[in-house]
Design an enzyme around this catalytic site. Structure first.
Site, mmCIF file in Angstrom:
data_model
loop_
_atom_site.group_PDB
_atom_site.id
_atom_site.type_symbol
_atom_site.label_atom_id
_atom_site.label_comp_id
_atom_site.label_asym_id
_atom_site.label_seq_id
_atom_site.Cartn_x
_atom_site.Cartn_y
_atom_site.Cartn_z
ATOM 1 N N ASP A 11 0.960 -1.186 -0.114
ATOM 2 C CA ASP A 11 0.103 0.077 0.058
ATOM 3 C C ASP A 11 0.949 1.074 -0.093
ATOM 4 O OD1 ASP A 11 -2.128 1.418 0.253
ATOM 5 O OD2 ASP A 11 -2.191 1.649 2.474
ATOM 6 N N SER A 12 0.298 2.372 -0.186
ATOM 7 C CA SER A 12 1.179 3.420 0.181
ATOM 8 C C SER A 12 1.331 3.829 1.205
ATOM 9 C CB SER A 12 0.228 4.800 -0.532
ATOM 10 O OG SER A 12 -1.267 5.037 0.129
ATOM 11 N N TYR A 43 -1.201 8.491 -2.546
ATOM 12 C CA TYR A 43 -1.378 8.137 -4.084
ATOM 13 C C TYR A 43 -2.736 8.785 -4.563
ATOM 14 C CZ TYR A 43 2.011 4.189 -4.170
ATOM 15 O OH TYR A 43 2.977 3.515 -4.362
ATOM 16 N N GLY A 44 -3.706 8.969 -3.467
ATOM 17 C CA GLY A 44 -4.871 9.503 -4.075
ATOM 18 C C GLY A 44 -4.834 10.931 -4.776
ATOM 19 N N CYS A 75 -4.509 -1.562 -1.860
ATOM 20 C CA CYS A 75 -4.719 -0.181 -2.232
ATOM 21 C C CYS A 75 -5.627 0.023 -3.497
ATOM 22 C CB CYS A 75 -3.318 0.512 -2.223
ATOM 23 S SG CYS A 75 -3.517 2.253 -3.019
ATOM 24 N N THR A 77 -6.504 2.651 -4.789
ATOM 25 C CA THR A 77 -6.187 3.721 -5.813
ATOM 26 C C THR A 77 -4.996 3.086 -7.000
ATOM 27 O OG1 THR A 77 -6.033 5.326 -4.136
ATOM 28 C CG2 THR A 77 -5.114 6.186 -6.086
ATOM 29 N N CYS A 189 -11.090 2.805 0.293
ATOM 30 C CA CYS A 189 -9.589 3.164 0.241
ATOM 31 C C CYS A 189 -9.363 2.145 1.639
ATOM 32 C CB CYS A 189 -9.399 4.659 0.710
ATOM 33 S SG CYS A 189 -7.900 4.854 1.476
ATOM 34 N N THR A 190 -8.328 1.532 1.181
ATOM 35 C CA THR A 190 -7.846 0.516 2.762
ATOM 36 C C THR A 190 -7.562 1.448 3.938
ATOM 37 O OG1 THR A 190 -5.611 0.476 1.657
ATOM 38 C CG2 THR A 190 -7.191 -1.256 1.045
ATOM 39 N N HIS A 191 -7.120 2.588 3.958
ATOM 40 C CA HIS A 191 -6.957 3.269 5.225
ATOM 41 C C HIS A 191 -8.382 3.497 5.831
ATOM 42 C CE1 HIS A 191 -3.235 4.549 3.419
ATOM 43 N NE2 HIS A 191 -3.002 5.120 4.404
#
Ligand code: DGL
Length: 264
Positions: A11-12, A43-44, A75, A77, A189-191
């Site tokens: 992921d970012s 990244y977004g 991720c 994105t 979004c995985t966050h």
């Protein structure tokens, strides 16, 4: 393939930990290297061209270094923009992250679904296609919530959440035409699952949240059926940023079974 060959989860930033949490439940013995491109977070806010150039090249170098049995792009994105290119560039199986519009469409009673993602994700034709295929006849309201990426990064470092981050993300959906009818929110979004309790407090109890992490864990389990797993050393995180600045993440990483942070 050796039992110690890892799964590389990418992921970012810390968002992919929401996927790692599900993966731990499904495949507790699978060795994992968690890779975060913190040098390029978020990244977004980047262009399609930047993501498309960066992610396949970076993952190519990581695969060369760590020889994983499978790569997961945890991720939305990066997946909605670069999944096909990554698959083309790597000779290991690649699992991507797809905004969970299909399960949300099955769950909604009001027919109005909210989708929170990064700015880059919500404008992808990949999302238009999912909407057309799985949410026909429903209303899908999208909102870009980069402040939730910052909120999740802060929360995992034990820092206060940016003021108003949760409220503005919720208002971004609620204030749209028909937003009051939203009963299901896709966390694209995985966050965002990392701050789901804060979101839930703000949206109220009648709103359900769906994300892709369980589906990803199931997909990884399917693709590694019959594999032997044996952890020969503790799992760890690699990051593209200077790891001296990451001490504040250590406690959170420990809860995900990641023993240390290495530079890549
Ligand atoms: N976690 C990433 C996602 O799922 C995005 C966070 C970022 O903007 O870098 O989309």
């Amino acid at each position: 393939m050796k039992p110690s060959d890892p799964i590389l989860l990418f992921d970012s930033g810390v968002g992919g930990l929401s996927v790692l949490g599900e993966l731990r439940k499904t495949l507790p013995d699978a060795p994992v290297i968690y890779a975060a491109d913190l040098a390029a977070l978020p990244y977004g806010e980047k262009s399609e061209a930047e993501i498309a150039a960066r992610v396949p090249a970076l993952l190519g170098r990581m695969v060369e270094r760590f020889l994983p049995r499978l790569v997961t792009i945890a991720c939305n994105t990066a997946s909605t923009i670069a999944l096909a290119a990554v698959r083309g560039a790597l000779d290991v199986p690649v699992v991507g992250t797809v905004p969970a519009i299909k399960p949300a469409a099955a769950l909604t009673k009001t027919g109005t679904i909210g989708l929170l993602g990064t700015a880059a994700t919500i404008r992808q034709t990949y999302v238009d296609n999912l909407e057309r295929e799985f949410a026909g006849g429903k209303k899908l309201l999208r909102h870009a919530a980069p402040e939730l990426v910052a909120a999740a990064e802060a929360k995992l470092r034990g820092e206060p959440l940016p003021t108003g981050a949760i409220e503005s993300a919720v208002a971004g959906l609620r204030d749209q035409d028909g937003g009051e009818n939203i009963d299901t929110v896709v966390l694209a979004c995985t966050h965002f699952p990392l701050v789901v309790s804060e979101l839930s407090d703000q949206f109220g109890n009648d709103v359900h949240f769906v994300d892709g992490s369980e589906g990803i864990a199931r997909r990884i389990a399917h693709l590694t059926q019959g594999h032997d797993f044996k952890r020969e050393m503790p799992d760890f995180m690699v990051t593209t940023s200077d790891h001296d600045s990451l001490n504040s993440l250590a406690a959170a990483l420990e809860t995900y079974g990641l023993s240390e942070v290495r530079s890549f």
